[in-house]
Scaffold this motif. Structure first.
Motif, PDB file in Angstrom:
ATOM      1  N   ALA A  76       0.614  -0.894  -0.656  1.00  0.00           N
ATOM      2  CA  ALA A  76       0.066   0.214   0.122  1.00  0.00           C
ATOM      3  C   ALA A  76       0.952   1.492   0.025  1.00  0.00           C
ATOM      4  N   ASP A  77       0.424   2.115  -0.243  1.00  0.00           N
ATOM      5  CA  ASP A  77       1.075   4.101  -0.563  1.00  0.00           C
ATOM      6  C   ASP A  77       0.830   4.343   0.852  1.00  0.00           C
ATOM      7  N   GLU A  78       2.194   4.650   1.991  1.00  0.00           N
ATOM      8  CA  GLU A  78       2.738   4.839   2.929  1.00  0.00           C
ATOM      9  C   GLU A  78       1.923   5.910   2.978  1.00  0.00           C
ATOM     10  N   THR A  79       2.189   6.871   1.794  1.00  0.00           N
ATOM     11  CA  THR A  79       1.698   8.587   2.484  1.00  0.00           C
ATOM     12  C   THR A  79      -0.404   8.112   2.853  1.00  0.00           C
ATOM     13  N   ALA A  80      -1.151   6.892   2.717  1.00  0.00           N
ATOM     14  CA  ALA A  80      -2.323   6.718   2.560  1.00  0.00           C
ATOM     15  C   ALA A  80      -2.692   6.614   4.203  1.00  0.00           C
ATOM     16  N   PRO A  81      -3.635   7.191   4.239  1.00  0.00           N
ATOM     17  CA  PRO A  81      -4.185   6.590   5.889  1.00  0.00           C
ATOM     18  C   PRO A  81      -4.595   4.778   5.635  1.00  0.00           C
ATOM     19  N   LEU A  82      -4.460   4.128   7.019  1.00  0.00           N
ATOM     20  CA  LEU A  82      -4.146   2.340   6.716  1.00  0.00           C
ATOM     21  C   LEU A  82      -5.109   2.167   8.043  1.00  0.00           C
ATOM     22  N   GLY A  83      -5.922   1.499   7.152  1.00  0.00           N
ATOM     23  CA  GLY A  83      -6.584   1.001   8.648  1.00  0.00           C
ATOM     24  C   GLY A  83      -6.125   0.192   9.701  1.00  0.00           C
ATOM     25  N   LEU A  84      -6.521   0.122  10.873  1.00  0.00           N
ATOM     26  CA  LEU A  84      -5.861  -0.946  11.797  1.00  0.00           C
ATOM     27  C   LEU A  84      -5.697  -2.859  11.087  1.00  0.00           C
ATOM     28  N   ARG A  85      -6.307  -3.158  10.565  1.00  0.00           N
ATOM     29  CA  ARG A  85      -6.888  -4.263   9.684  1.00  0.00           C
ATOM     30  C   ARG A  85      -4.791  -4.057   8.380  1.00  0.00           C
ATOM     31  N   ASP A 102       8.898  -4.296  -1.899  1.00  0.00           N
ATOM     32  CA  ASP A 102       8.360  -2.815  -1.167  1.00  0.00           C
ATOM     33  C   ASP A 102       9.204  -1.667  -0.552  1.00  0.00           C
ATOM     34  N   ARG A 103      10.187  -1.294  -0.939  1.00  0.00           N
ATOM     35  CA  ARG A 103      11.656  -0.602  -0.801  1.00  0.00           C
ATOM     36  C   ARG A 103      10.860   0.565  -1.485  1.00  0.00           C
ATOM     37  N   MET A 104      11.320  -0.653  -2.892  1.00  0.00           N
ATOM     38  CA  MET A 104      11.068   0.448  -4.116  1.00  0.00           C
ATOM     39  C   MET A 104       9.800   0.543  -5.020  1.00  0.00           C
ATOM     40  N   ARG A 105       8.758  -0.263  -4.267  1.00  0.00           N
ATOM     41  CA  ARG A 105       7.321   0.390  -4.778  1.00  0.00           C
ATOM     42  C   ARG A 105       6.911   1.520  -4.110  1.00  0.00           C
ATOM     43  N   TYR A 106       8.000   1.326  -2.888  1.00  0.00           N
ATOM     44  CA  TYR A 106       7.110   3.461  -2.283  1.00  0.00           C
ATOM     45  C   TYR A 106       8.422   4.649  -3.392  1.00  0.00           C
ATOM     46  N   VAL A 107       9.329   3.798  -3.159  1.00  0.00           N
ATOM     47  CA  VAL A 107      10.104   4.968  -4.158  1.00  0.00           C
ATOM     48  C   VAL A 107       9.430   5.234  -5.706  1.00  0.00           C
ATOM     49  N   ALA A 108       8.736   4.577  -6.014  1.00  0.00           N
ATOM     50  CA  ALA A 108       8.019   4.948  -6.736  1.00  0.00           C
ATOM     51  C   ALA A 108       6.488   6.061  -6.982  1.00  0.00           C
ATOM     52  N   ASP A 109       6.315   5.208  -5.400  1.00  0.00           N
ATOM     53  CA  ASP A 109       5.030   6.200  -4.771  1.00  0.00           C
ATOM     54  C   ASP A 109       5.671   7.763  -4.094  1.00  0.00           C
ATOM     55  N   PHE A 131      14.880 -12.299  -6.685  1.00  0.00           N
ATOM     56  CA  PHE A 131      15.562 -10.780  -6.811  1.00  0.00           C
ATOM     57  C   PHE A 131      15.264 -10.907  -8.168  1.00  0.00           C
ATOM     58  N   LEU A 132      15.045 -11.272  -9.309  1.00  0.00           N
ATOM     59  CA  LEU A 132      15.374 -11.374 -11.095  1.00  0.00           C
ATOM     60  C   LEU A 132      14.076 -10.834 -11.217  1.00  0.00           C
ATOM     61  N   LYS A 133      12.815 -12.165 -10.218  1.00  0.00           N
ATOM     62  CA  LYS A 133      11.035 -11.672 -10.040  1.00  0.00           C
ATOM     63  C   LYS A 133      11.554 -10.032  -9.698  1.00  0.00           C
ATOM     64  N   ALA A 134      11.800  -9.934  -9.131  1.00  0.00           N
ATOM     65  CA  ALA A 134      11.334  -8.662  -8.192  1.00  0.00           C
ATOM     66  C   ALA A 134      11.463  -7.353  -8.886  1.00  0.00           C
ATOM     67  N   ASN A 135      12.674  -7.710  -9.568  1.00  0.00           N
ATOM     68  CA  ASN A 135      13.007  -6.242 -10.458  1.00  0.00           C
ATOM     69  C   ASN A 135      12.428  -5.899 -11.401  1.00  0.00           C
ATOM     70  N   LEU A 136      11.921  -6.812 -11.745  1.00  0.00           N
ATOM     71  CA  LEU A 136      10.716  -6.593 -12.957  1.00  0.00           C
ATOM     72  C   LEU A 136       9.742  -6.007 -12.753  1.00  0.00           C
ATOM     73  N   ILE A 137       9.372  -6.086 -11.888  1.00  0.00           N
ATOM     74  CA  ILE A 137       7.898  -5.867 -10.610  1.00  0.00           C
ATOM     75  C   ILE A 137       8.118  -4.302 -10.837  1.00  0.00           C
ATOM     76  N   VAL A 138       9.138  -4.884  -9.681  1.00  0.00           N
ATOM     77  CA  VAL A 138       9.757  -3.253  -9.486  1.00  0.00           C
ATOM     78  C   VAL A 138       9.777  -2.061 -10.588  1.00  0.00           C
ATOM     79  N   GLN A 139      10.433  -2.714 -11.036  1.00  0.00           N
ATOM     80  CA  GLN A 139      11.115  -1.648 -12.576  1.00  0.00           C
ATOM     81  C   GLN A 139       9.962  -1.095 -13.025  1.00  0.00           C
ATOM     82  N   LYS A 140       8.392  -1.867 -13.347  1.00  0.00           N
ATOM     83  CA  LYS A 140       7.453  -1.603 -14.648  1.00  0.00           C
ATOM     84  C   LYS A 140       7.137  -0.587 -13.657  1.00  0.00           C
TER      85      LYS A 140
END
Length: 213
Positions: free
Chosen positions: A3-12, A72-79, A138-147
Motif C-alpha cells: 500500500a502507499d505509505e502516504t495514505a491513511p491505513l486502517g488497523l487491519r 516494498d522499498r522500491m515500490r515506495y520509491v515510485a510512490d 530478486f530477478l522477478k522482483a526487479n522486473l516488477i518494481v522496474q515496471k
C-alpha cells in the motif's frame, strides 16, 4: 501489492503490513544466524508467533520473504517520486525518492558498530544472496518494481512506457544503481560505510553519464 505509505491505513491493513515485515525480517535474521538450509518455514513462523498457514498467506517461500523488503522499498520509491514537486528536475526527484527509502531510520546510530557483529552479519547476507532461489526471486522482483518505477517516470515526463524507451531506460538504470551500491557494500572491506552514501555516489555517476574515472 504494497500500500502507499502516504495514505491513511486502517488497523487491519497496518497489522498485515507489520506481520509481513516481521516475517521477512525473521527470515533474514534466522538465515544469517543459522544458515539458509538450517531454517524452516516453521522456525520463521514460530519466531513471529504465527502459524505456518499465516506465513503461506504472505509468502510462497523463504526466498520470497527475503526479497519482500526490497520489493516494498522500491515500490515506495515510485510512490515517493509521484509525490515530489512537479517542477523539481527528474534527477533530483529520483535521488530524493530513492535515498528516502535507503537512508537509515530517523535517529539511527551511524557511528561504527561492533565490527565483529557487523562482519558476521554481512558474511551471512553474502552467503544468503548466493542462494539460487533468492537470486531468482530478486530477478522477478526487479522486473516488477522496474515496471512500476517506469510508469511513475512516464507520468512525470509526459512519456509513454508502451511507446517511449526513456522511462523504462531510466527505471532500469536507477534499479541498477541501487543494486550496484548494495553489492558494493556487501563486498566492501568496511561495511560500516553507509549504504545511502554509496547509492548517492552511484546516482551522481549515473546522471553524469558514467564518465571514465
Amino acid at each position: 501489492m504494497a500500500a502507499d505509505e502516504t495514505a491513511p491505513l486502517g488497523l487491519r491493513e497496518r497489522k498485515k503490513q507489520e506481520t509481513r515485515s516481521a516475517l521477512s525480517w525473521a527470515t533474514i535474521r534466522l538465515s544469517v544466524e543459522r544458515g539458509w538450509d538450517d531454517v524452516t518455514v516453521e522456525d520463521i513462523a514460530a519466531e513471529v508467533n504465527v502459524s505456518v498457514r499465516t506465513f503461506r498467506n504472505y509468502f510462497s517461500s523463504k526466498a520470497e520473504a527475503v526479497v519482500a523488503r526490497h520489493v516494498d522499498r522500491m515500490r515506495y520509491v515510485a510512490d515517493d517520486l509521484r509525490a515530489r514537486p512537479a517542477d523539481e528536475p527528474l534527477p533530483e526527484a529520483i535521488r530524493h525518492a530513492v535515498l528516502a527509502r535507503f537512508a537509515p531510520e530517523p535517529g539511527a546510530d551511524r557511528s561504527p558498530r561492533s565490527r565483529e557483529w557487523l562482519d558476521q552479519w554481512v558474511k551471512g547476507i553474502r552467503l544468503m544472496v548466493t542462494e539460487p532461489d533468492v537470486q531468482g526471486e530478486f530477478l522477478k522482483a526487479n522486473l516488477i518494481v522496474q515496471k512500476e518505477l517506469a510508469e511513475a517516470i512516464a507520468e512525470r515526463t509526459g512519456t509513454d512506457v508502451t511507446r517511449d524507451l526513456y522511462p523504462t531506460l531510466v527505471a532500469a538504470a536507477t534499479g541498477a544503481a541501487a543494486s550496484a551500491a548494495m553489492d558494493h557494500w556487501l563486498r566492501s572491506d568496511d561495511p560500516t560505510v553507509p549504504v545511502d552514501a554509496l547509492l548517492n555516489d552511484a546516482l551522481d555517476r549515473l546522471w553524469a553519464g558514467l564518465p571514465v574515472p
